[in-house]
Write a protein that holds these residues in place. Structure first.
Motif, short mmCIF file in Angstrom:
data_model
loop_
_atom_site.label_atom_id
_atom_site.label_comp_id
_atom_site.label_asym_id
_atom_site.label_seq_id
_atom_site.Cartn_x
_atom_site.Cartn_y
_atom_site.Cartn_z
N GLU A 100 0.83 -1.21 0.00
CA GLU A 100 0.00 0.00 0.00
C GLU A 100 0.86 1.26 0.00
O GLU A 100 0.54 2.24 -0.69
CB GLU A 100 -0.93 0.00 1.21
CG GLU A 100 -2.02 -1.06 1.14
CD GLU A 100 -2.99 -0.96 2.29
OE1 GLU A 100 -2.80 -0.04 3.14
OE2 GLU A 100 -3.92 -1.78 2.37
N LYS A 101 1.96 1.24 0.79
CA LYS A 101 2.87 2.39 0.79
C LYS A 101 3.49 2.58 -0.59
O LYS A 101 3.61 3.72 -1.08
CB LYS A 101 3.97 2.18 1.82
CG LYS A 101 3.47 2.18 3.26
CD LYS A 101 4.64 1.98 4.23
CE LYS A 101 4.15 1.97 5.68
NZ LYS A 101 5.26 1.75 6.62
N GLU A 152 0.85 3.98 -3.01
CA GLU A 152 0.60 5.40 -2.77
C GLU A 152 1.65 6.25 -3.47
O GLU A 152 1.33 7.26 -4.13
CB GLU A 152 0.62 5.67 -1.27
CG GLU A 152 0.34 7.12 -0.89
CD GLU A 152 0.39 7.35 0.60
OE1 GLU A 152 0.44 8.52 1.02
OE2 GLU A 152 0.40 6.35 1.36
N GLU A 203 1.18 6.14 -7.25
CA GLU A 203 0.11 7.06 -7.68
C GLU A 203 0.62 8.50 -7.72
O GLU A 203 0.25 9.28 -8.60
CB GLU A 203 -1.09 6.94 -6.73
CG GLU A 203 -1.84 5.63 -6.88
CD GLU A 203 -2.92 5.48 -5.84
OE1 GLU A 203 -3.02 6.37 -4.96
OE2 GLU A 203 -3.68 4.49 -5.89
#
Length: 360
Positions: free
Chosen positions: A103-104, A107, A110
């Motif tokens: 997830e890090k 992020e 993105e």
């Protein structure tokens, strides 16, 4: 009267025997010079096994006489703390996994995509403004603003890529480090199982379940199952005469009246300062049918042998260089080989000489 005659004859016989015991003549025989050594039987590669860690023995898995292979578990030491440490290291390794931190990474990916879009948009606007400026449409300030916006977008894009790569490196490093910590913890946990270092036989288990042990405490004695050697102690005054390959003649209390043969194969160069002796190791040439570690032995290491030597008993030698003839003449002789009973006479005494044993 008869009793007196009988007593006189007995005294005369005893006197005759006594005089005979005090005289002798040289004998031609073989003589062997040897060095005395005492020692013990040991299994080859015999060693004391020490645990790697301190703790309480939880379980003993072998008994005396068991044959084991290298790496076989012999006993287990209580390792509750080690288990908890390993579990903690496993949790840390799982948390530090790159996959667990997706997830890090997503992020930051993105952020890269957004910065790329912004850079692309600013690039198009800059190109349009330059085309307008080429047609003398717009102002210098507007062109400079478009160029500045593009440069900012480019810097933001590059910064987003750097942040993504840095995070990925950190996560990879943390994952590798945590995995190593887990391996170390697992290794330490394995140390709580005491294992055999060689193939062999368990000759002695020195501890019992529930006893406290440490790396300074031996817990078992292990050695070769069927291969035995002699560990002999030789006095420092004799060690210079010992050579590799010399014959060893020995006897043991376990086999009274029997003589066995061995051969010197190793001379340890360090002297035991307490006993002032050297350790000499010998391998059996002829051996008893059954052997056990720590059986005691007495041995003679053969230095040299001479056939048909002229010998006399050692107790007839005076001051190491003289003998007394039956005429009470002190004769100087030259000696050669010596064993614990006889001494060789090289010169100074004929074969038929009668010599007298010196008074004690």
């Amino acid at each position: 009267m008869k009793r007196h005659v009988a007593l006189a004859l007995l005294l005369l016989l005893l006197a005759s025997c006594s005089d005979k015991d005090k005289t002798t003549t040289p004998t031609v025989e073989n003589i062997t010079e040897s060095v005395y050594a005492s020692g013990v039987v040991k299994s080859k590669d015999q060693y004391q096994l020490f645990p790697m860690v301190s703790g309480v023995i939880q379980q003993i898995l072998v008994t005396e006489g068991d044959v084991v292979k290298k790496g076989d578990a012999l006993m287990k030491i209580d390792n509750e703390a080690a288990k908890l440490s390993t579990e903690n290291a496993r949790i840390a390794a799982e948390y530090a996994r790159v996959g667990a931190n997706s997830e890090k990474l997503r992020e930051l990916q993105e952020a890269i995509d957004l910065a790329r879009s912004k850079k692309h948009s600013d690039s198009l606007l800059l190109v349009r403004q330059r085309n307008l400026w080429a047609k003398e449409i717009g102002t210098q300030v507007e062109l400079e603003q478009r160029e500045l916006s593009y440069q900012n977008s480019l810097a933001s894009y590059r910064s987003a890529i750097l942040r993504f790569n840095d995070l990925k490196k950190q996560l990879n490093f943390a994952a590798a480090q945590s995995q190593k910590n887990l391996q170390i913890s697992q290794t330490l946990s394995n140390d709580y199982t005491v294992k055999s270092e060689t193939d062999g036989k368990v000759y002695s288990v020195l501890k019992e379940e529930g006893e406290m042990v440490s790396p300074q405490t031996p817990v078992a004695v292990i050695g070769a199952a069927n291969d035995f050697i002699l560990e002999l102690q030789v006095d420092e005054y004799d060690i210079a005469r010992i050579k590799l390959g010399q014959q060893v003649l020995l006897h043991m209390d376990s086999y009274k009246g029997q003589v066995f043969e061995a051969k010197v194969y190793k001379i340890n160069p360090a002297m035991n300062e307490r006993t002032r002796s050297f350790t000499v190791e010998a391998s059996f040439v002829t051996r008893p049918p059954a052997l056990y570690p720590n059986l005691t032995t007495e041995a003679n290491i053969v230095i040299q042998t001479k056939k048909n030597a002229l010998t006399i008993p050692r107790e007839y030698l005076i001051d190491g260089t003289y003998v007394m003839t039956e005429d009470e003449e002190k004769v100087k002789v030259k000696t050669g080989l010596k064993d614990y009973r006889k001494v060789e006479i090289v010169a100074g005494l004929p074969k038929d000489a009668v010599i007298v044993k010196p008074a004690p």
